[in-house]
Design a protein around this motif. Structure first.
Motif, short mmCIF file in Angstrom:
data_model
loop_
_atom_site.label_atom_id
_atom_site.label_comp_id
_atom_site.label_asym_id
_atom_site.label_seq_id
_atom_site.Cartn_x
_atom_site.Cartn_y
_atom_site.Cartn_z
N TYR A 21 0.81 -1.22 0.00
CA TYR A 21 0.00 0.00 0.00
C TYR A 21 0.85 1.27 0.00
N THR A 22 1.91 1.30 0.81
CA THR A 22 2.69 2.53 0.95
C THR A 22 4.10 2.42 0.42
N GLY A 23 4.66 1.23 0.35
CA GLY A 23 6.05 1.07 -0.04
C GLY A 23 7.03 1.37 1.07
N ARG A 307 0.47 -0.84 10.42
CA ARG A 307 1.55 -0.26 9.62
C ARG A 307 1.00 0.53 8.44
N ARG A 308 -0.06 0.02 7.83
CA ARG A 308 -0.69 0.75 6.72
C ARG A 308 -1.13 2.14 7.15
N VAL A 309 -1.70 2.24 8.34
CA VAL A 309 -2.18 3.54 8.82
C VAL A 309 -1.02 4.48 9.13
N VAL A 310 -0.05 4.01 9.92
CA VAL A 310 1.03 4.92 10.34
C VAL A 310 1.92 5.30 9.16
N SER A 311 2.27 4.34 8.32
CA SER A 311 3.12 4.66 7.17
C SER A 311 2.36 5.49 6.14
N HIS A 366 9.54 -7.22 15.00
CA HIS A 366 8.20 -7.10 15.55
C HIS A 366 7.18 -7.24 14.41
N PRO A 367 6.02 -7.84 14.70
CA PRO A 367 5.00 -8.00 13.65
C PRO A 367 4.59 -6.69 12.97
N LEU A 368 4.73 -5.56 13.66
CA LEU A 368 4.39 -4.29 13.03
C LEU A 368 5.20 -4.09 11.75
N TRP A 369 6.46 -4.57 11.77
CA TRP A 369 7.34 -4.38 10.62
C TRP A 369 7.52 -5.64 9.80
N SER A 370 7.35 -6.80 10.40
CA SER A 370 7.60 -8.05 9.67
C SER A 370 6.36 -8.58 8.96
N SER A 371 5.17 -8.16 9.37
CA SER A 371 3.94 -8.61 8.70
C SER A 371 3.68 -7.74 7.47
N PRO A 372 3.16 -8.32 6.40
CA PRO A 372 2.83 -7.51 5.21
C PRO A 372 1.74 -6.51 5.54
N GLU A 373 1.78 -5.37 4.86
CA GLU A 373 0.73 -4.37 5.03
C GLU A 373 -0.63 -4.93 4.62
N GLU A 374 -1.64 -4.51 5.36
CA GLU A 374 -3.02 -4.85 5.03
C GLU A 374 -3.81 -3.56 4.87
N ALA A 376 -6.23 -0.50 5.36
CA ALA A 376 -6.68 0.29 6.51
C ALA A 376 -8.19 0.13 6.68
N PRO A 377 -8.71 0.42 7.86
CA PRO A 377 -10.17 0.30 8.05
C PRO A 377 -10.99 1.07 7.02
N SER A 378 -10.52 2.24 6.59
CA SER A 378 -11.29 3.03 5.62
C SER A 378 -11.23 2.45 4.22
N GLU A 379 -10.38 1.44 3.99
CA GLU A 379 -10.26 0.83 2.68
C GLU A 379 -11.10 -0.44 2.55
N GLY A 380 -11.87 -0.74 3.58
CA GLY A 380 -12.80 -1.85 3.52
C GLY A 380 -14.13 -1.39 2.95
N PRO A 381 -15.19 -2.15 3.20
CA PRO A 381 -16.51 -1.75 2.71
C PRO A 381 -16.92 -0.39 3.28
N ASP A 382 -17.83 0.29 2.58
CA ASP A 382 -18.37 1.54 3.10
C ASP A 382 -18.86 1.33 4.52
N ARG A 383 -18.55 2.29 5.40
CA ARG A 383 -18.93 2.15 6.80
C ARG A 383 -19.51 3.46 7.33
N VAL A 384 -20.42 3.32 8.27
CA VAL A 384 -20.89 4.46 9.06
C VAL A 384 -20.85 4.00 10.51
N LEU A 385 -20.15 4.75 11.35
CA LEU A 385 -19.92 4.34 12.74
C LEU A 385 -20.24 5.50 13.66
N SER A 386 -21.08 5.27 14.65
CA SER A 386 -21.38 6.30 15.64
C SER A 386 -20.47 6.14 16.84
N VAL A 387 -20.09 7.26 17.44
CA VAL A 387 -19.28 7.29 18.66
C VAL A 387 -20.05 8.13 19.67
#
Length: 645
Positions: A21-23, A307-311, A366-374, A376-387
């Motif tokens: 996703y980010t490289g 990692r997808r979010v922070v990078s 650490h898995p943060l760096w060794s796991s492949p990027e997946e 981000a939550p906003s890249e999944g299905p359309d969502r509407v979430l109340s807080v």
């Protein structure tokens, strides 16, 4: 427009295998930290106590700003070096040790090196903020810096830091600065009753400010924004993590985990955090809570998603000119942008972005760096979430990666403040914010705003009172009321009140407002999203009931995203109690065109208003939404044909 940050920071080649996703990899983060620090240190005083970065000073003055440069870059260096197990390839620790020596030799003296004294927040408060970064930097690098200082320098540093324990912080996240100072002093065997009291008081207030759903108010009011991640969660959990306190880690970590359930959705598909709240020049510090969650294990996200979010956030800003031609972080959003700033912002303020480098505390394996990027939550299905705790409704669309925040609960108004429009803040007062648009300036027409004009004076929205929220599969709602206040003339109009409801589906927003107690001759106005008419981000606003035809209003001062924008606006004459309904949309879908934008009738094919109830039928599937106003509450029913009255 994107730019290459490689010229300043020497970033390695992209790795699209592990980071599709980010490289970006951990090596990119180390290079970014090294590049940021190298650029900033070119502006150090001879003794290294201050980094006097170029630019207009904050209201605290240049000496405080210079300390800010030292302290905030020290935070980045601390994460960078601690994460590398003490390896310091650029010799930074010696510079920070020299600066500590020089700055604490004669605190308060007006010379090139001496640090300002730490006093009460309303006297000379900014050094208290910086004391926490100094303390945290020392704690992170203790084996390689603090433990090698002479006893005299350690004693002087302690004496300066204790100023944070002996003076009054501002009544918000500032109490975590003496908390962090006390935590460091206790970690090096210098704790006492004074440090214990500072920590006890901060935790007591933190508990008082907790509102649920993983969200803290930033003080006694209802200010909910990025300070949750880069302060209110960061300091206590990082303190517990560094001290190895399993009990406190679990307590604070559980709240961070819950916070990230909603907050992690607030980053767009392009990596941008929401443009909302104050101190936005801290930029990618917004990802600090996500990184800390991954480092400590207190997160609902998979390592690759974290990692997808922070990078993504780091890359977003580096590619859009956050570091200018001299490699320094500018005071703004993409590049310099004065409207992004508060009066406390100075040339070194953007370096609170250093908090994002907490991710480097996770080692390479650490898995943060060794796991492949997946995704981000906003890249999944359309969502509407109340807080509900914060009064937020978060709406994301996969096609364009845009995230929208509908604000029906955060107002940045202290409990002791009366109803006044004198201090209206565009970063809190608007109905909605997004990852691709910013609010217009206070001098231009307000975007995403319901105003009432009485006697030529247009109202503002300050104190926000939530009326409820909720969500279901693919939809959600939130509601609030406010007392219109007027910057010119009498501050309020007797009996005048506005109730607002948002119902979100896909990229569309049903906006319903009930104006109560409007005097004869009053006029209501509703605006939509502020966008560049020649850009790829498009905004639409349609009147469904009670509104006159739309018009586009110019906002020539622009936003953080475009130098010149227009705002769609509806208007209506109002008297007494009036219910108004509109449909809005914001989209950056590259597959759509301006000509292909639907008309309102293609989205909503029936609108019925009867008394205090509004019912709409959505054209695509016949689902009905019914909104009923009830004074102290609003009810929203939504479902297949026949389920709504």
């Amino acid at each position: 427009m994107t730019v290459s940050p490689g010229a300043f920071f020497g970033l390695p080649p992209e790795d699209r295998t592990s980071s599709p996703y980010t490289g970006y990899t951990r090596a990119h983060w180390e290079a970014a930290a090294d590049g940021m620090l190298a650029a900033a240190w070119k502006w150090a005083t001879p003794g290294g106590a201050r980094l006097d970065l170029p630019g207009p000073p904050s209201h605290s003055g240049v000496r405080s700003d210079g300390l800010e440069g030292y302290a905030r870059t020290f935070l980045a260096a601390g994460f960078r070096i601690a994460g590398a197990g003490g390896k310091d390839p650029n010799g930074l620790l010696g510079r920070y040790a020299d600066g500590l020596d020089a700055g604490t030799r004669t605190p308060g003296r007006d010379d090139a090196e001496s640090w300002p004294l730490i006093l009460d927040h309303d006297v000379q408060g900014q050094p208290m903020v910086e004391s926490a970064s100094v303390a945290l930097g020392l704690r992170l690098t203790r084996p390689w810096l603090w433990d090698r200082l002479t006893p005299d320098v350690r004693d002087r540093a302690e004496h300066w830091l204790r100023g944070a324990l002996r003076h009054v912080p501002a009544g918000n996240n500032w109490y975590l600065f003496p908390y962090t100072v006390a935590g460091f002093l206790e970690s090096v065997g210098r704790g006492d009753a004074e440090t214990a009291l500072a920590r006890e008081r901060a935790l007591e207030l933190l508990e008082h400010w907790y509102r649920g759903d993983g969200w803290y108010a930033d003080g006694d009011g209802r200010a909910f924004d990025h300070y949750n991640g880069w302060a209110l969660h960061l300091y206590p959990l990082l303190d517990a993590h560094l001290s190895g306190d399993a009990r406190e880690s679990e307590r604070h970590g559980a709240r961070l985990r819950e916070h990230l359930e909603s907050f992690s959705l607030m980053f767009g598909g392009d990596g941008a955090p929401l443009y909302f709240g104050r101190s936005l020049t801290y930029r990618f510090a917004a990802s600090a809570g996500v990184g800390l969650g991954a480092v400590t294990g207190h997160t609902p996200l998979a390592p690759g998603a974290s990692r997808r979010v922070v990078s993504g956030s780091l890359r977003y800003f580096l590619e859009r000119g956050a570091a200018g031609g001299n490699g320094l972080l500018s005071i703004g959003w993409h590049g310099p942008h004065a409207a992004t700033l508060q009066t406390y912002s100075g040339p070194a303020s953007p370096y609170w972005a250093s908090k994002a480098f907490v991710s480097l505390l996770a080692p390479a394996e650490h898995p943060l760096w060794s796991s492949p990027e997946e995704a981000a939550p906003s890249e999944g299905p359309d969502r509407v979430l109340s807080v509900p705790a914060a009064g937020f409704l978060v709406q994301s669309t996969r096609a364009d990666g845009v995230v929208r925040l509908h604000n029906h609960g955060s107002d940045h108004v202290r409990p002791d403040e009366g109803e006044s429009a004198a201090d209206e803040d565009p970063h809190y007062a608007r109905l909605a914010y997004s990852t691709v648009t910013g609010p217009t300036s206070a001098a231009n027409t307000a975007d995403n705003h319901l105003s009432v004009t009485v006697g030529g004076a247009r109202s503002a929205r300050r104190r926000i009172h939530p009326l409820g929220s909720g969500h279901g599969e693919g939809w959600g709602w939130a509601a609030s009321w406010h007392l219109p206040v007027f910057p010119a003339g009498p501050s309020t109009v007797p009996g005048l009140r506005v109730e607002s409801v948002i119902v979100a589906r896909g990229s569309h927003e049903l906006r319903v407002h009930r104006v109560l107690g409007a005097p004869d001759g009053a006029r209501a106005e509703l605006t939509g999203w502020a966008t560049d008419p020649g850009g790829t981000v498009r905004s639409r606003l349609w009147g469904l009931h009670g509104w006159e035809g739309p018009e586009d209003v110019r906002a020539p001062q622009g936003t953080a995203f475009a130098p010149w924008v227009t705002v769609p606006r509806l208007a209506a004459d109002v008297s007494g109690t009036v219910v108004l309904a509109a449909l809005a949309s914001l989209t950056a879908d590259p597959g759509a065109t301006q000509e292909a934008d639907p008309e309102a009738v293609e989205v909503v094919d029936r609108v019925a208003v009867a008394g205090d109830a509004v019912e709409v039928r959505w054209a695509e599937d016949g689902v009905r939404t019914r909104i009923t106003f009830g004074g102290a509450a609003v009810t929203v029913d939504h479902g297949p044909p026949g389920t709504a009255a």
